[in-house]
Design a protein around this motif. Structure first.
Motif, PDB file in Angstrom:
ATOM      1  N   VAL A 287       0.878  -1.171   0.000  1.00 27.22           N
ATOM      2  CA  VAL A 287       0.000   0.000   0.000  1.00 27.22           C
ATOM      3  C   VAL A 287       0.913   1.218   0.000  1.00 27.22           C
ATOM      4  O   VAL A 287       1.719   1.411   0.897  1.00 27.22           O
ATOM      5  CB  VAL A 287      -0.909   0.004   1.243  1.00 27.22           C
ATOM      6  CG1 VAL A 287      -1.752   1.279   1.267  1.00 27.22           C
ATOM      7  CG2 VAL A 287      -1.797  -1.227   1.265  1.00 27.22           C
ATOM      8  N   GLY A 288       0.818   2.037  -1.024  1.00 29.91           N
ATOM      9  CA  GLY A 288       1.745   3.158  -1.152  1.00 29.91           C
ATOM     10  C   GLY A 288       2.942   2.757  -1.991  1.00 29.91           C
ATOM     11  O   GLY A 288       2.810   2.025  -2.982  1.00 29.91           O
ATOM     12  N   SER A 289       4.127   3.187  -1.574  1.00 33.70           N
ATOM     13  CA  SER A 289       5.336   2.933  -2.354  1.00 33.70           C
ATOM     14  C   SER A 289       5.751   1.464  -2.309  1.00 33.70           C
ATOM     15  O   SER A 289       5.683   0.814  -1.262  1.00 33.70           O
ATOM     16  CB  SER A 289       6.488   3.799  -1.822  1.00 33.70           C
ATOM     17  OG  SER A 289       7.702   3.461  -2.458  1.00 33.70           O
ATOM     18  N   ASP A 290       6.173   0.955  -3.469  1.00 34.03           N
ATOM     19  CA  ASP A 290       6.689  -0.414  -3.548  1.00 34.03           C
ATOM     20  C   ASP A 290       8.207  -0.466  -3.435  1.00 34.03           C
ATOM     21  O   ASP A 290       8.801  -1.539  -3.543  1.00 34.03           O
ATOM     22  CB  ASP A 290       6.284  -1.058  -4.884  1.00 34.03           C
ATOM     23  CG  ASP A 290       4.821  -1.465  -4.913  1.00 34.03           C
ATOM     24  OD1 ASP A 290       4.193  -1.510  -3.839  1.00 34.03           O
ATOM     25  OD2 ASP A 290       4.310  -1.734  -6.018  1.00 34.03           O
TER      26      ASP A 290
ATOM     27  N   LEU B 202      13.347 -12.118 -11.523  1.00 34.88           N
ATOM     28  CA  LEU B 202      12.086 -11.388 -11.595  1.00 34.88           C
ATOM     29  C   LEU B 202      11.756 -11.236 -13.069  1.00 34.88           C
ATOM     30  O   LEU B 202      12.556 -10.694 -13.836  1.00 34.88           O
ATOM     31  CB  LEU B 202      12.208 -10.025 -10.919  1.00 34.88           C
ATOM     32  CG  LEU B 202      12.141  -9.991  -9.378  1.00 34.88           C
ATOM     33  CD1 LEU B 202      13.269 -10.780  -8.739  1.00 34.88           C
ATOM     34  CD2 LEU B 202      12.157  -8.551  -8.871  1.00 34.88           C
ATOM     35  N   VAL B 203      10.588 -11.749 -13.458  1.00 33.24           N
ATOM     36  CA  VAL B 203      10.263 -11.877 -14.873  1.00 33.24           C
ATOM     37  C   VAL B 203       9.055 -11.026 -15.246  1.00 33.24           C
ATOM     38  O   VAL B 203       8.031 -11.035 -14.555  1.00 33.24           O
ATOM     39  CB  VAL B 203       9.974 -13.354 -15.233  1.00 33.24           C
ATOM     40  CG1 VAL B 203       9.778 -13.506 -16.741  1.00 33.24           C
ATOM     41  CG2 VAL B 203      11.095 -14.262 -14.748  1.00 33.24           C
ATOM     42  N   ASN B 204       9.181 -10.300 -16.359  1.00 31.93           N
ATOM     43  CA  ASN B 204       8.076  -9.519 -16.904  1.00 31.93           C
ATOM     44  C   ASN B 204       7.080 -10.479 -17.557  1.00 31.93           C
ATOM     45  O   ASN B 204       7.429 -11.227 -18.468  1.00 31.93           O
ATOM     46  CB  ASN B 204       8.611  -8.511 -17.926  1.00 31.93           C
ATOM     47  CG  ASN B 204       7.550  -7.554 -18.413  1.00 31.93           C
ATOM     48  OD1 ASN B 204       6.392  -7.927 -18.611  1.00 31.93           O
ATOM     49  ND2 ASN B 204       7.935  -6.301 -18.606  1.00 31.93           N
TER      50      ASN B 204
ATOM     51  N   ASP C 247      12.278  -4.805  -6.705  1.00 32.27           N
ATOM     52  CA  ASP C 247      10.883  -4.394  -6.826  1.00 32.27           C
ATOM     53  C   ASP C 247      10.153  -5.297  -7.815  1.00 32.27           C
ATOM     54  O   ASP C 247      10.142  -5.025  -9.013  1.00 32.27           O
ATOM     55  CB  ASP C 247      10.800  -2.925  -7.271  1.00 32.27           C
ATOM     56  CG  ASP C 247       9.360  -2.441  -7.418  1.00 32.27           C
ATOM     57  OD1 ASP C 247       8.453  -3.110  -6.877  1.00 32.27           O
ATOM     58  OD2 ASP C 247       9.158  -1.409  -8.075  1.00 32.27           O
ATOM     59  N   PRO C 248       9.543  -6.388  -7.326  1.00 27.62           N
ATOM     60  CA  PRO C 248       8.763  -7.229  -8.231  1.00 27.62           C
ATOM     61  C   PRO C 248       7.596  -6.430  -8.823  1.00 27.62           C
ATOM     62  O   PRO C 248       6.927  -5.686  -8.121  1.00 27.62           O
ATOM     63  CB  PRO C 248       8.246  -8.351  -7.322  1.00 27.62           C
ATOM     64  CG  PRO C 248       9.115  -8.299  -6.112  1.00 27.62           C
ATOM     65  CD  PRO C 248       9.503  -6.877  -5.953  1.00 27.62           C
ATOM     66  N   GLN C 249       7.384  -6.581 -10.104  1.00 25.61           N
ATOM     67  CA  GLN C 249       6.299  -5.858 -10.752  1.00 25.61           C
ATOM     68  C   GLN C 249       4.950  -6.415 -10.308  1.00 25.61           C
ATOM     69  O   GLN C 249       4.824  -7.588  -9.952  1.00 25.61           O
ATOM     70  CB  GLN C 249       6.427  -5.970 -12.275  1.00 25.61           C
ATOM     71  CG  GLN C 249       7.667  -5.293 -12.818  1.00 25.61           C
ATOM     72  CD  GLN C 249       7.806  -5.450 -14.317  1.00 25.61           C
ATOM     73  OE1 GLN C 249       8.596  -4.762 -14.950  1.00 25.61           O
ATOM     74  NE2 GLN C 249       7.052  -6.381 -14.914  1.00 25.61           N
TER      75      GLN C 249
ATOM     76  N   ASP D 258       2.925 -11.292 -13.524  1.00 24.14           N
ATOM     77  CA  ASP D 258       4.379 -11.429 -13.617  1.00 24.14           C
ATOM     78  C   ASP D 258       4.798 -12.738 -12.954  1.00 24.14           C
ATOM     79  O   ASP D 258       3.941 -13.542 -12.580  1.00 24.14           O
ATOM     80  CB  ASP D 258       5.069 -10.234 -12.971  1.00 24.14           C
ATOM     81  CG  ASP D 258       4.902  -8.954 -13.785  1.00 24.14           C
ATOM     82  OD1 ASP D 258       5.495  -8.867 -14.869  1.00 24.14           O
ATOM     83  OD2 ASP D 258       4.164  -8.060 -13.326  1.00 24.14           O
ATOM     84  N   ALA D 259       6.098 -12.920 -12.785  1.00 25.81           N
ATOM     85  CA  ALA D 259       6.561 -14.208 -12.251  1.00 25.81           C
ATOM     86  C   ALA D 259       7.898 -14.095 -11.548  1.00 25.81           C
ATOM     87  O   ALA D 259       8.656 -13.136 -11.761  1.00 25.81           O
ATOM     88  CB  ALA D 259       6.660 -15.239 -13.378  1.00 25.81           C
ATOM     89  N   LEU D 260       8.169 -15.098 -10.709  1.00 24.42           N
ATOM     90  CA  LEU D 260       9.446 -15.273 -10.024  1.00 24.42           C
ATOM     91  C   LEU D 260       9.957 -16.674 -10.359  1.00 24.42           C
ATOM     92  O   LEU D 260       9.177 -17.619 -10.415  1.00 24.42           O
ATOM     93  CB  LEU D 260       9.262 -15.180  -8.508  1.00 24.42           C
ATOM     94  CG  LEU D 260       9.956 -14.041  -7.755  1.00 24.42           C
ATOM     95  CD1 LEU D 260       9.389 -12.719  -8.239  1.00 24.42           C
ATOM     96  CD2 LEU D 260       9.723 -14.188  -6.256  1.00 24.42           C
ATOM     97  N   GLN D 261      11.270 -16.786 -10.554  1.00 20.15           N
ATOM     98  CA  GLN D 261      11.894 -18.095 -10.762  1.00 20.15           C
ATOM     99  C   GLN D 261      13.017 -18.272  -9.753  1.00 20.15           C
ATOM    100  O   GLN D 261      13.728 -17.319  -9.433  1.00 20.15           O
ATOM    101  CB  GLN D 261      12.482 -18.211 -12.166  1.00 20.15           C
ATOM    102  CG  GLN D 261      11.474 -18.152 -13.292  1.00 20.15           C
ATOM    103  CD  GLN D 261      12.149 -18.062 -14.652  1.00 20.15           C
ATOM    104  OE1 GLN D 261      13.223 -17.471 -14.781  1.00 20.15           O
ATOM    105  NE2 GLN D 261      11.526 -18.635 -15.669  1.00 20.15           N
ATOM    106  N   LEU D 262      13.177 -19.490  -9.268  1.00 16.38           N
ATOM    107  CA  LEU D 262      14.258 -19.821  -8.341  1.00 16.38           C
ATOM    108  C   LEU D 262      15.176 -20.843  -9.000  1.00 16.38           C
ATOM    109  O   LEU D 262      14.730 -21.900  -9.449  1.00 16.38           O
ATOM    110  CB  LEU D 262      13.689 -20.392  -7.035  1.00 16.38           C
ATOM    111  CG  LEU D 262      14.716 -20.876  -6.004  1.00 16.38           C
ATOM    112  CD1 LEU D 262      15.567 -19.719  -5.488  1.00 16.38           C
ATOM    113  CD2 LEU D 262      14.001 -21.573  -4.837  1.00 16.38           C
ATOM    114  N   LEU D 263      16.487 -20.510  -9.054  1.00 17.35           N
ATOM    115  CA  LEU D 263      17.504 -21.403  -9.626  1.00 17.35           C
ATOM    116  C   LEU D 263      18.550 -21.697  -8.559  1.00 17.35           C
ATOM    117  O   LEU D 263      18.813 -20.857  -7.679  1.00 17.35           O
ATOM    118  CB  LEU D 263      18.185 -20.760 -10.838  1.00 17.35           C
ATOM    119  CG  LEU D 263      17.296 -20.114 -11.907  1.00 17.35           C
ATOM    120  CD1 LEU D 263      18.163 -19.493 -13.002  1.00 17.35           C
ATOM    121  CD2 LEU D 263      16.337 -21.129 -12.505  1.00 17.35           C
ATOM    122  N   ASN D 264      19.175 -22.874  -8.631  1.00 15.15           N
ATOM    123  CA  ASN D 264      20.256 -23.157  -7.686  1.00 15.15           C
ATOM    124  C   ASN D 264      21.564 -22.542  -8.166  1.00 15.15           C
ATOM    125  O   ASN D 264      21.611 -21.859  -9.197  1.00 15.15           O
ATOM    126  CB  ASN D 264      20.394 -24.670  -7.428  1.00 15.15           C
ATOM    127  CG  ASN D 264      20.810 -25.434  -8.671  1.00 15.15           C
ATOM    128  OD1 ASN D 264      21.283 -24.874  -9.660  1.00 15.15           O
ATOM    129  ND2 ASN D 264      20.662 -26.747  -8.629  1.00 15.15           N
TER     130      ASN D 264
END
Length: 216
Positions: free
Chosen positions: A59-62, A86-88, A137-139, A143-149
């Motif tokens: 809420v407010g600034s990200d 962090l993926v568009n 700053d995730p959009q 959108d999406a997040l990926q986790l890699l080792n």
């Protein structure tokens, strides 16, 4: 004159000693050298780590130290070198990559909390109990997040909102199964239980009205 020869004595043979008879019970036991079998050591199982909670729309600034990414996995697992992309969601392009630093380790409770830094700071955040503070700053969705080792191998993905694509340009998935909902600001996406993973974002993640960084 007749000379009488004295007969020579035949030398007596020295009797040979007869070796003592040893009963089987008294016989010394000669042990065969032990045969050492080579036992293959099973390879060490890789730690299981997944994206557990994401707060991406405050809420407010990200961008002022409120957002967070929570990982959950095998306790005391080394996470150094792990990457979060962090993926568009519109074009599937990675717009930011967070590489976890040396010393990054899941806690004894299995959690590892990544907090956004306050504006103008690199070491302070409003997120209490964070394990690593970094600017990100995730959009807002979709959108999406990926986790890699650390070896760059895909471990997990969280896609939120109606994504038009299923993979990034590097072919890694943008989500598992079906995407999670795109929640309203102030809410987070969290798994139904720590580490619960059925390979479907829609099934595994719920809308949390009150985010719970570093806990459940």
């Amino acid at each position: 004159n007749n000379v009488t020869e004295t007969p020579k004595e035949t030398p007596k043979e020295t009797p040979k000693e007869t070796p003592p008879v040893v009963s089987p019970e008294e016989a010394p036991v000669v042990e065969s050298p032990a045969v050492v079998e080579e036992v293959e050591t099973p390879p060490e199982e890789a730690p299981k780590v997944a994206i557990n909670e994401l707060y991406y729309d405050a809420v407010g600034s990200d961008t002022n130290g409120i957002l967070f990414i929570e990982l959950y996995g095998t306790p005391s697992s080394d996470l150094a070198g792990f990457k979060i992309n962090l993926v568009n969601g519109d074009d599937g392009k990675v717009y930011q990559t967070l590489t976890l630093p040396d010393g990054a380790v899941t806690g004894v409770d299995g959690y590892f909390l990544i907090a956004d830094a306050k504006t103008g700071s690199t070491s302070e955040s409003f997120v209490a109990g964070s394990d690593w503070i970094v600017n990100f700053d995730p959009q807002n969705g979709p959108d999406a997040l990926q986790l890699l080792n650390a070896e760059g191998e895909f471990l997990d993905a969280l896609g939120y909102g109606a994504l038009p694509l299923t993979t990034t340009s590097d072919t890694y998935p943008l989500f598992e199964g079906s995407t999670a909902p795109d929640v309203t600001n102030g809410h987070s996406l969290e798994r139904k239980g720590p580490g619960v993973d059925t390979d479907s974002n829609l099934t595994d993640f719920v809308d949390r009205e009150a985010p719970t960084p570093g806990s459940y």
